[in-house]
Write an enzyme that holds these catalytic residues in place. Structure first.
Site, mmCIF file in Angstrom:
data_model
loop_
_atom_site.group_PDB
_atom_site.id
_atom_site.type_symbol
_atom_site.label_atom_id
_atom_site.label_comp_id
_atom_site.label_asym_id
_atom_site.label_seq_id
_atom_site.Cartn_x
_atom_site.Cartn_y
_atom_site.Cartn_z
ATOM 1 N N HIS A 1 10.492 -23.946 9.255
ATOM 2 C CA HIS A 1 9.543 -24.812 9.748
ATOM 3 C C HIS A 1 7.984 -24.365 9.133
ATOM 4 O O HIS A 1 7.469 -25.602 9.453
ATOM 5 C CB HIS A 1 9.373 -24.412 11.147
ATOM 6 C CG HIS A 1 10.614 -24.854 12.386
ATOM 7 N ND1 HIS A 1 10.514 -24.805 13.512
ATOM 8 C CD2 HIS A 1 11.650 -25.064 11.715
ATOM 9 C CE1 HIS A 1 11.722 -25.142 13.876
ATOM 10 N NE2 HIS A 1 12.364 -25.517 12.943
ATOM 11 N N ARG B 1 8.718 -33.673 10.028
ATOM 12 C CA ARG B 1 7.696 -33.393 10.820
ATOM 13 C C ARG B 1 7.188 -32.309 10.542
ATOM 14 O O ARG B 1 5.565 -31.995 10.863
ATOM 15 C CB ARG B 1 7.890 -33.349 12.330
ATOM 16 C CG ARG B 1 9.080 -32.245 13.007
ATOM 17 C CD ARG B 1 9.373 -32.307 14.248
ATOM 18 N NE ARG B 1 10.155 -31.266 14.716
ATOM 19 C CZ ARG B 1 11.663 -30.881 14.235
ATOM 20 N NH1 ARG B 1 12.159 -31.859 13.410
ATOM 21 N NH2 ARG B 1 12.070 -29.861 14.875
ATOM 22 N N HIS B 2 7.543 -31.150 9.963
ATOM 23 C CA HIS B 2 7.210 -29.786 9.735
ATOM 24 C C HIS B 2 6.326 -29.916 8.396
ATOM 25 O O HIS B 2 5.292 -29.155 8.496
ATOM 26 C CB HIS B 2 8.299 -28.798 9.360
ATOM 27 C CG HIS B 2 9.002 -28.430 10.545
ATOM 28 N ND1 HIS B 2 8.745 -28.056 11.953
ATOM 29 C CD2 HIS B 2 10.568 -28.752 10.595
ATOM 30 C CE1 HIS B 2 9.734 -27.975 12.646
ATOM 31 N NE2 HIS B 2 10.668 -28.386 12.170
ATOM 32 N N CYS C 1 3.278 -3.344 3.805
ATOM 33 C CA CYS C 1 2.492 -2.203 4.367
ATOM 34 C C CYS C 1 3.287 -1.533 5.661
ATOM 35 O O CYS C 1 4.406 -1.695 5.545
ATOM 36 C CB CYS C 1 1.080 -2.659 4.841
ATOM 37 S SG CYS C 1 0.859 -3.870 6.093
ATOM 38 N N GLY C 2 2.375 -0.737 6.425
ATOM 39 C CA GLY C 2 3.055 0.013 7.513
ATOM 40 C C GLY C 2 3.771 -0.886 8.480
ATOM 41 O O GLY C 2 4.694 -0.904 9.173
ATOM 42 N N GLY D 1 3.359 -4.638 8.044
ATOM 43 C CA GLY D 1 3.059 -6.242 7.375
ATOM 44 C C GLY D 1 1.842 -7.028 7.958
ATOM 45 O O GLY D 1 1.517 -8.065 7.487
ATOM 46 N N ILE D 2 1.107 -6.516 9.065
ATOM 47 C CA ILE D 2 0.052 -7.218 9.661
ATOM 48 C C ILE D 2 -1.016 -7.174 8.826
ATOM 49 O O ILE D 2 -1.684 -8.303 8.516
ATOM 50 C CB ILE D 2 -0.220 -6.623 10.994
ATOM 51 C CG1 ILE D 2 1.089 -6.752 12.183
ATOM 52 C CG2 ILE D 2 -1.480 -7.287 11.765
ATOM 53 C CD1 ILE D 2 0.952 -6.108 13.175
ATOM 54 N N GLY D 3 -1.521 -6.006 8.329
ATOM 55 C CA GLY D 3 -2.829 -6.087 7.324
ATOM 56 C C GLY D 3 -2.400 -7.120 6.284
ATOM 57 O O GLY D 3 -3.511 -7.626 5.823
ATOM 58 N N MET D 4 -1.185 -6.847 5.768
ATOM 59 C CA MET D 4 -0.801 -7.581 4.367
ATOM 60 C C MET D 4 -1.050 -9.257 4.718
ATOM 61 O O MET D 4 -1.524 -9.971 3.853
ATOM 62 C CB MET D 4 0.355 -7.415 3.865
ATOM 63 C CG MET D 4 0.501 -5.933 2.871
ATOM 64 S SD MET D 4 -0.868 -6.236 1.368
ATOM 65 C CE MET D 4 0.139 -4.949 0.640
ATOM 66 N N ASP E 1 1.031 -1.066 0.089
ATOM 67 C CA ASP E 1 -0.030 0.008 -0.110
ATOM 68 C C ASP E 1 0.732 1.245 0.151
ATOM 69 O O ASP E 1 2.046 1.092 -0.200
ATOM 70 C CB ASP E 1 -0.806 -0.232 1.320
ATOM 71 C CG ASP E 1 -0.193 0.296 2.421
ATOM 72 O OD1 ASP E 1 0.966 0.175 2.515
ATOM 73 O OD2 ASP E 1 -1.163 -0.054 3.408
ATOM 74 N N HIS E 2 0.347 2.421 0.348
ATOM 75 C CA HIS E 2 1.368 3.775 0.272
ATOM 76 C C HIS E 2 2.383 3.377 1.477
ATOM 77 O O HIS E 2 3.296 4.094 1.104
ATOM 78 C CB HIS E 2 0.167 4.735 0.690
ATOM 79 C CG HIS E 2 -0.521 4.646 1.737
ATOM 80 N ND1 HIS E 2 -1.693 3.798 1.980
ATOM 81 C CD2 HIS E 2 -0.288 5.443 3.072
ATOM 82 C CE1 HIS E 2 -2.313 3.763 3.049
ATOM 83 N NE2 HIS E 2 -1.477 4.800 3.669
#
Ligand code: RB5
Length: 145
Positions: A97, A131-132, A64-65, A67-70, A7-8
């Site tokens: 992992h 296992r992963h 993004c600002g 990374g969470i929203g993305m 985003d911006h």
């Protein structure tokens, strides 16, 4: 093919990442945005995440600002395993992992040197499997995503 989107608030890093990938001769596709004008991260994250679901891209880097929203929009798409990383250790473990195929970073939270370290680590580190693999398979089978 590596998908890119921002985003911006992540636009400047996305442009730097494009220069980096070009330098490393890694093919990429930029899904937008194309300026620092205010916009909505789901619109751009959705396009890049769709490209993972369709197989057009094998990996994506979303900025993004925070990374969470993305990461939230990306993880709603089939086949996507998006990880927000603020350190190269997180990026290394997300690959080893979790076989993360989408890296989300926050331009407002980490400096460019850290971002560079994270991106290099993410692209270089190989999934450990074993296992992963069982756990990663469950992410998709339990959610149908
Ligand atoms: C935009 O101001 C900001 O909210 C966005 O870039 C992102 O950080 C959301 O997760």
């Amino acid at each position: 093919m590596i998908g890119l989107a921002s985003d911006h608030a992540g636009f400047a890093y996305k442009e730097q990442i494009k220069r980096l990938l070009a330098e490393w001769k890694l093919p990429f596709r930029d899904f937008g945005t194309d300026s620092e004008a205010s916009t909505d991260y789901p619109d751009w994250g959705h396009l890049a995440a769709q490209a993972i679901s369709s197989g057009e891209c094998t990996q994506a880097i979303l900025v993004c600002g925070t990374g969470i929203g993305m990461s939230m929009i990306a993880n709603k798409h089939k086949g996507v395993r998006a990880a927000v990383c603020e350190s190269s250790t997180a990026a290394q473990l997300a690959r080893k992992h979790n076989d993360a195929n989408v890296l989300c970073i926050g331009q407002r939270l980490i400096g460019w040197d850290t971002a560079l370290d994270i991106i290099e680590t993410f692209l270089e580190t190989v999934f450990e499997g074993e296992r992963h693999q069982r756990r990663v398979t469950k992410i998709h089978s339990l959610t149908n995503l």
